[in-house]
Design a protein around this motif. Structure first.
Motif, mmCIF file in Angstrom:
data_model
loop_
_atom_site.group_PDB
_atom_site.id
_atom_site.type_symbol
_atom_site.label_atom_id
_atom_site.label_comp_id
_atom_site.label_asym_id
_atom_site.label_seq_id
_atom_site.Cartn_x
_atom_site.Cartn_y
_atom_site.Cartn_z
ATOM 1 N N VAL A 94 -12.960 3.639 12.476
ATOM 2 C CA VAL A 94 -12.554 3.324 11.164
ATOM 3 C C VAL A 94 -11.989 1.632 11.411
ATOM 4 O O VAL A 94 -12.452 0.934 10.325
ATOM 5 C CB VAL A 94 -11.206 3.824 10.524
ATOM 6 C CG1 VAL A 94 -10.602 3.116 9.352
ATOM 7 C CG2 VAL A 94 -11.456 5.166 10.294
ATOM 8 N N VAL A 95 -11.377 1.232 12.480
ATOM 9 C CA VAL A 95 -11.305 -0.271 12.614
ATOM 10 C C VAL A 95 -12.492 -0.953 12.687
ATOM 11 O O VAL A 95 -12.582 -1.945 12.037
ATOM 12 C CB VAL A 95 -10.426 -0.237 14.031
ATOM 13 C CG1 VAL A 95 -10.272 -1.876 14.314
ATOM 14 C CG2 VAL A 95 -9.134 0.166 13.967
ATOM 15 N N VAL A 103 -13.894 -1.280 8.920
ATOM 16 C CA VAL A 103 -13.318 -2.513 8.144
ATOM 17 C C VAL A 103 -13.658 -3.702 8.842
ATOM 18 O O VAL A 103 -13.856 -4.744 8.096
ATOM 19 C CB VAL A 103 -11.610 -2.080 8.351
ATOM 20 C CG1 VAL A 103 -10.962 -3.203 7.775
ATOM 21 C CG2 VAL A 103 -11.418 -0.869 7.884
ATOM 22 N N TYR A 132 -17.278 -4.597 7.812
ATOM 23 C CA TYR A 132 -17.092 -4.693 6.293
ATOM 24 C C TYR A 132 -16.876 -6.275 6.029
ATOM 25 O O TYR A 132 -17.161 -7.024 5.286
ATOM 26 C CB TYR A 132 -16.413 -3.761 5.590
ATOM 27 C CG TYR A 132 -16.444 -4.197 4.115
ATOM 28 C CD1 TYR A 132 -17.608 -3.735 3.292
ATOM 29 C CD2 TYR A 132 -15.260 -4.688 3.462
ATOM 30 C CE1 TYR A 132 -17.610 -3.998 1.892
ATOM 31 C CE2 TYR A 132 -15.346 -4.881 2.023
ATOM 32 C CZ TYR A 132 -16.274 -4.382 1.383
ATOM 33 O OH TYR A 132 -16.597 -4.740 -0.107
ATOM 34 N N TYR A 133 -15.763 -6.410 6.575
ATOM 35 C CA TYR A 133 -14.839 -7.911 6.262
ATOM 36 C C TYR A 133 -15.067 -9.111 6.898
ATOM 37 O O TYR A 133 -15.277 -10.305 6.637
ATOM 38 C CB TYR A 133 -13.263 -7.722 6.198
ATOM 39 C CG TYR A 133 -12.501 -6.938 5.156
ATOM 40 C CD1 TYR A 133 -12.648 -7.532 3.878
ATOM 41 C CD2 TYR A 133 -12.194 -5.732 5.322
ATOM 42 C CE1 TYR A 133 -12.053 -6.597 2.804
ATOM 43 C CE2 TYR A 133 -11.821 -5.040 4.402
ATOM 44 C CZ TYR A 133 -11.496 -5.256 3.131
ATOM 45 O OH TYR A 133 -10.916 -4.705 2.158
ATOM 46 N N SER A 153 -20.169 3.633 4.990
ATOM 47 C CA SER A 153 -19.384 3.940 6.037
ATOM 48 C C SER A 153 -20.044 5.364 6.571
ATOM 49 O O SER A 153 -19.573 5.144 8.083
ATOM 50 C CB SER A 153 -18.003 4.099 5.445
ATOM 51 O OG SER A 153 -17.447 2.973 5.063
ATOM 52 N N THR A 208 -20.018 2.934 14.562
ATOM 53 C CA THR A 208 -19.748 2.048 13.904
ATOM 54 C C THR A 208 -19.622 0.789 14.676
ATOM 55 O O THR A 208 -19.583 -0.208 14.236
ATOM 56 C CB THR A 208 -18.283 2.283 13.336
ATOM 57 O OG1 THR A 208 -17.165 2.413 14.518
ATOM 58 C CG2 THR A 208 -18.015 3.391 12.332
#
Length: 348
Positions: free
Chosen positions: A97-98, A101, A104-105, A123, A131
């Motif tokens: 998940v990290v 994020v 994405y950013y 995702s 990821t």
């Protein structure tokens, strides 16, 4: 076959785990050079090739350590999934998940807008294969863990010649899968003996095997395996890269004979060190090695952002320096996360 005491095994396996952890980071630092063949000087490229070739054992050794530590134990499937499996799954999901994020950013362009549905789909797509590129290892090790409760019972109850039989077929499958021998491959399916499961069994076997030769002789053989394997990796990578005019990573593969030779040699040397003393620093890094693996790519990205990569000085010095800096920062991050409420479940 010999049964080592848990205390002695823990010391040398901790030492080897830390070496493998450092080697993974060094591999990713020096790997940035190799893909720039023709764009950097020969000296810089060769420096990267030398460093990277020396540490290709890191992933196979991690799997061998898993075999050495887990296969000697008997597990009930439910107990194993609860105590062992969850310990790798929860940190993996958290850091996945990290990285979602982060990607994405940081990596997607600021002007690229996505709807909520697109973000969810994107995702989930990332989660399918990882990821972050280095998380491929976790997907592989999850598969290894799923079969461990079954294969551990086989390893403990079979005869030595049955383990050797398995390893011989695995080695034959590994050799036949090399591109140069593709024309000789038959329709006989040996996929059951292929890939990283062989390293799992090899790690168990080498950890409990008592050889008839003395330790000096065994270490000389192991060191020769390491040197020959590394030389093949260095020279072979240069030859193929120079021939193709672009980086060719064939000899860097984990399922090549040269990498197998180095991995087995390193494993045996560390086992034969048989140290009775444990370093607090080694134990500390070993304890957080899984989390360090998960977070180190993120740390390398931000170090690169401030100019701390192979290029900020002579790569002979910058590669090990950035490696150690990344190791220190990654360890501190995981230690800090571990101290948070419930942090021990997600830190790694």
């Amino acid at each position: 076959m010999e049964k080592k005491s848990p205390e002695n095994k823990l010391i040398w396996t901790n030492n080897l785990r830390v070496l493998a952890t450092i080697s993974v980071i060094l591999l990713h630092v020096s790997g940035q050079i190799l893909i720039q063949y023709g764009k950097v000087s020969d000296f810089v490229w060769w420096t990267g090739n030398l460093f990277d070739s020396f540490v290709r054992f890191c992933v196979p050794v991690f799997v061998m350590l898993t075999g050495a530590l887990l296969l000697p134990k008997a597990y009930e499937i439910g107990e194993f999934l609860k105590k062992r499996f969850l310990r790798i799954i929860l940190p993996f999901l958290f850091w996945s998940v990290v990285y979602i994020v982060f990607t994405y950013y940081v990596k997607l362009t600021p002007n690229h807008e996505m709807s909520r549905l697109e973000i969810i789909t994107w995702s989930l797509d990332l989660l399918r294969s990882g990821t972050s590129p280095h998380l491929w290892y976790i997907y592989m090790i999850i598969g290894i863990y799923l079969i461990t409760p079954i294969i551990s019972k086989w390893a403990q109850n079979c005869k030595e010649n049955e383990i050797i039989y398995f390893l011989i077929i695995w080695l034959a499958a590994l050799i036949l899968n090399q591109p140069i021998l593709e024309r000789y491959i038959t329709d006989i399916d040996v996929s059951y003996f292929s890939d990283f499961i062989g390293y799992l069994v090899l790690g168990y076997y080498l950890s409990v095997k008592t050889f008839k030769y003395n330790k000096i002789t065994i270490n000389i053989i192991a060191i020769l395996l390491i040197l020959i394997g590394v030389i093949i990796t260095i020279a072979g990578t240069y030859y193929l890269t120079n021939r193709d005019g672009k980086f060719n990573q064939y000899f860097y593969g984990y399922m090549t004979l040269n990498t197998l030779m180095v991995s087995a040699g390193i494993f045996v040397v560390f086992k034969n060190l048989n140290s009775n003393k444990s370093s607090k620093i080694i134990d500390f890094i070993s304890k957080y090695s899984y989390g360090i693996y998960l977070v180190h790519v993120l740390v390398l990205f931000y170090l690169s952002k401030i100019g701390m990569d192979f290029s900020f000085m002579n790569p002979i010095f910058s590669i090990p320096l950035v490696t150690l800096l990344c190791l220190a920062l990654s360890t501190l991050i995981i230690y800090a996360v571990n101290k948070l409420p419930y942090g021990k479940y997600i830190s790694g």
